[in-house]
Design an enzyme around this catalytic site. Structure first.
Site, PDB file in Angstrom:
ATOM      1  N   SER A 113      -7.725  -3.749   4.361  1.00  0.00           N
ATOM      2  CA  SER A 113      -7.399  -2.965   5.536  1.00  0.00           C
ATOM      3  C   SER A 113      -8.347  -1.800   5.799  1.00  0.00           C
ATOM      4  O   SER A 113      -8.264  -1.165   6.847  1.00  0.00           O
ATOM      5  CB  SER A 113      -5.972  -2.423   5.400  1.00  0.00           C
ATOM      6  N   LYS A 138      -9.548   7.233   6.315  1.00  0.00           N
ATOM      7  CA  LYS A 138      -8.840   6.035   6.765  1.00  0.00           C
ATOM      8  C   LYS A 138      -7.543   6.433   7.468  1.00  0.00           C
ATOM      9  O   LYS A 138      -6.851   7.364   7.036  1.00  0.00           O
ATOM     10  CB  LYS A 138      -8.541   5.146   5.555  1.00  0.00           C
ATOM     11  N   SER A 180      -7.542  -3.712  -0.599  1.00  0.00           N
ATOM     12  CA  SER A 180      -7.971  -3.162   0.690  1.00  0.00           C
ATOM     13  C   SER A 180      -9.188  -2.253   0.640  1.00  0.00           C
ATOM     14  O   SER A 180      -9.707  -1.872   1.687  1.00  0.00           O
ATOM     15  CB  SER A 180      -6.813  -2.394   1.337  1.00  0.00           C
TER      16      SER A 180
END
Length: 493
Positions: free
Chosen positions: A157, A81, A181
Site C-alpha cells: 500500500s 504516507k 506494504s
C-alpha cells in the site's frame, strides 16, 4: 545541478550543506521541480504543502549557516504516507468516507521525530483505500504509477511512498507495513525499504490491524534508511508497545559486510510459486552473498503458507477500523464495496477462531526464533512476479493467471514481528526492478541493514528513465489526488 540535488542521497546532501556548497532551500526547490514535472504522471501525492516546506527549508538553512544543525537529516526532504496522522494535513486514508476538514491536530511519532530532526516535510503520499491492496489506486486519489513503467503499479500500500522516492520527489519516505506494504512497493519501484521489528518505531494512534503493522522508511539507498532509523526509533510515550531506544547508531557496523554470516536462501519458503525470471534474479543475489563470504544454504521449506491464518487476523482488523472510525451506512456507501464486505466478514469471525489464529501466529514466531538459532539471516524473493498493472486489481499478463498470490512472501514476517527489507537485485528483460527480501531475527534491524548494504554495493542498480516520464501519455494536467483534496478543503487549485 538542480535535478542532482533532488536525487542525491541524504548523506551527500548534508555534506554539501556543511561545506556551504548547497542549501536546504536549493534542495527543496529541486524536489519541487521534480514533483511539478513527474507527479502529473506518477500521481504519488495526495497532499502537497509547498509553503510550509519552504518555511522549514529556510529555517534549516539558517541552522546550517549558524553551524547548529538539528540532526544528520536537517534540511533533507521527506514525505509521509497517508495512513500516518500529520499536524495540519488531511489523513484520509484514500477514503471518501473520511472528511478532509479535520481538525488535524497532531503528528504521529515518526512524523514528530522527523520534524524535530529538521527534516523538510513536503506532503502526503498516496495509498489504496485504507491501505488494503497491493495496487495503489482509489476513487478519491486515482491511479498511482511506477517510475520504471507508468503502465505498471508502484505497488501497495506504500505505492506513493515508493514512487516518490524512486523519482526524486522527496529523499526519505515514511511508510508502513502490515502484510508487505513497504517491501512490495520497494521491490516493484526499485528502491530500498525496511519493515522494522514490531515496536522498533513508535506509532500512534495504534493501527487498527494491531501488532501486524509497523512504521519504516523507503529510500533510494540503504544508508539513508539507517540515518532515518536513528531519528524515528527514538521514544514516544504514546505507544505502549514501543521498544527502548537503541543504544547505538544504525550506521555503526553497517560496513562490516556478510563474511562468515550463515544465511538461509529459500526460493519459495516452502509453498510459493515464483516467476522464473524473478527466481533467477534472487538466485543471483544469493550467489553474490556467497561470493562476499557468507555461508549460504538452500532451505526449501521454512514454513507452510500462513495466508489462511493471516486472513483470520486481517479481516477483523479492518472491521476494527470501521469500529474506530464509527462509519455510518452513508459513509460506507462511499467506500470500495470490497472493503465493506471484508469488514463485515471480519466482524463475523468467531472469537475462538480469531484466538486460534493468534495462537498459530505465536507458534510461527517461535518456529522462526528457533530457525534463527541456526541462521543469522533468511533471504527470499519479495514478490512472486515482477509487477502488476497500475489500473487493475489482478495482473493482466496471462502467464500469471495461475498465481494465487502475487506477493506471498511478505506477510509471514509481520506475523512473526521480525525485521525484513527489500533490496534491489536486478531488472527483468521487460525493464521492471526486482527486490530480494532479507529477513533478520527479532530486533536485528541493524544486521538486516548491514547485509542489504553489502548487496547494494555488490549489485548496483540502474535508475529509471525519469526524462522519458516527462513525455508519458499517462500525464494529467492536475493529478486527480491533489485536485480531489483541494476541492474537499475548498482551496483554489
Amino acid at each position: 545541478m538542480t535535478q542532482d540535488l533532488a536525487l542525491l542521497p541524504a548523506g551527500e546532501l548534508v555534506a554539501l550543506y556543511r561545506a556551504g556548497r548547497a542549501s536546504p532551500v536549493e534542495h527543496l526547490r529541486a524536489v519541487l521541480a521534480q514533483i511539478a514535472a513527474l507527479n502529473p504522471v506518477l500521481n504519488a501525492f495526495c497532499w502537497l504543502d509547498e509553503e510550509s516546506a519552504l518555511r522549514d527549508a529556510r529555517a534549516s538553512e539558517a541552522r546550517w549557516k549558524a553551524g547548529a544543525p538539528a540532526s544528520a537529516l536537517d534540511g533533507v526532504t521527506a514525505t509521509v504516507k497517508d495512513l500516518s496522522v500529520t499536524r495540519g494535513w488531511p489523513t484520509r486514508r484514500a477514503s471518501r468516507a473520511i472528511p478532509a476538514e479535520g481538525p488535524w491536530l497532531e503528528d504521529s511519532p515518526s512524523v514528530a521525530r522527523m520534524r524535530e530532526a529538521g527534516a523538510v516535510l513536503i506532503g502526503k503520499t498516496t495509498v489504496p483505500e485504507f491501505g488494503a491492496a497491493y495496487v495503489t489506486k482509489s476513487e478519491l486519489c486515482g491511479i498511482s504509477r511506477n517510475p520504471w513503467n507508468p503502465a505498471m503499479t508502484p505497488g501497495g500500500s506504500s505505492g506513493g511512498s515508493a514512487a516518490s522516492a524512486a523519482a526524486g520527489m522527496g529523499t526519505i519516505a515514511l511508510a508502513s507495513d502490515a502484510a508487505g506494504s513497504i517491501r512490495a512497493p520497494a521491490s516493484m519501484s526499485g528502491v530500498f525499504g525496511l519493515k522494522t521489528t514490531f515496536g522498533r518505531v513508535a506509532d500512534y494512534p495504534s493501527s487498527y490491524l494491531g501488532t501486524l503493522a509497523v512504521i519504516g522508511p523507503i529510500t533510494r539507498t540503504v544508508r539513508e534508511v539507517a540515518l532515518c532509523m536513528d531519528v524515528i526509533s527514538q521514544p514516544d510515550a504514546r505507544d505502549s508497545y514501543a521498544l527502548p531506544p537503541p543504544d547505538r547508531s544504525f550506521l555503526d557496523g553497517i560496513e562490516d559486510g556478510v563474511k562468515g554470516l550463515r544465511i538461509a536462501y529459500s526460493p519459495t519458503l516452502g509453498f510459493a510459486k515464483v516467476d522464473p525470471e524473478v527466481a533467477a534474479l534472487i538466485a543471483a543475489g544469493a550467489k553474490a552473498l556467497e561470493a562476499m563470504g557468507a555461508i549460504v544454504e538452500i532451505v526449501d521449506h521454512v514454513m507452510d503458507d500462513p495466508g489462511a491464518m493471516l486472513g483470520k487476523l486481517m479481516a477483523p482488523g479492518l472491521a476494527n477500523a470501521f469500529r474506530v472510525f464509527g462509519f455510518t451506512e452513508a459513509q460506507q456507501a462511499l467506500m470500495l464495496p470490497r472493503l465493506v464486505e471484508t469488514a463485515a466478514r471480519g466482524a463475523a469471525v468467531p472469537m475462538m477462531t480469531y484466538l486460534a489464529a493468534r495462537e498459530a501466529r505465536e507458534k510461527l514466531g517461535a518456529r522462526m526464533r528457533a530457525f534463527h538459532e541456526r541462521y543469522h539471516l533468511l533471504v527470499t524473493p519479495v514478490g512472486a512476479i515482477p509487477g502488476c498493472d497500475a489500473d487493475t486489481d489482478a495482473p493482466r499478463d496471462r502467464r500469471y493467471a495461475g498465481y494465487a498470490n502475487p506477493l506471498p512472501f511478505g506477510a509471514a514476517f509481520n506475523l512473526t514481528k521480525q525485521p525484513a527489507a527489500s533490496v534491489p537485485v536486478g531488472v527483468t528483460a521487460s525493464g521492471l526492478p526486482v527486490g530480494m527480501q532479507v529477513v533478520g531475527p527479532l530486533y536485528a534491524d541493524a544486521l538486516v541493514l548491514r547485509a542489504c548494504l553489502a548487496i547494494e554495493q555488490a549489485l548496483p542498480m540502474p535508475a529509471p528513465d525519469l526524462a522519458a516520464l516527462r513525455h508519458s501519455p499517462f500525464a494529467e494536467a492536475i493529478p486527480r489526488g491533489l485536485l480531489s483534496q483541494r476541492e474537499a478543503m475548498a482551496v483554489p487549485a
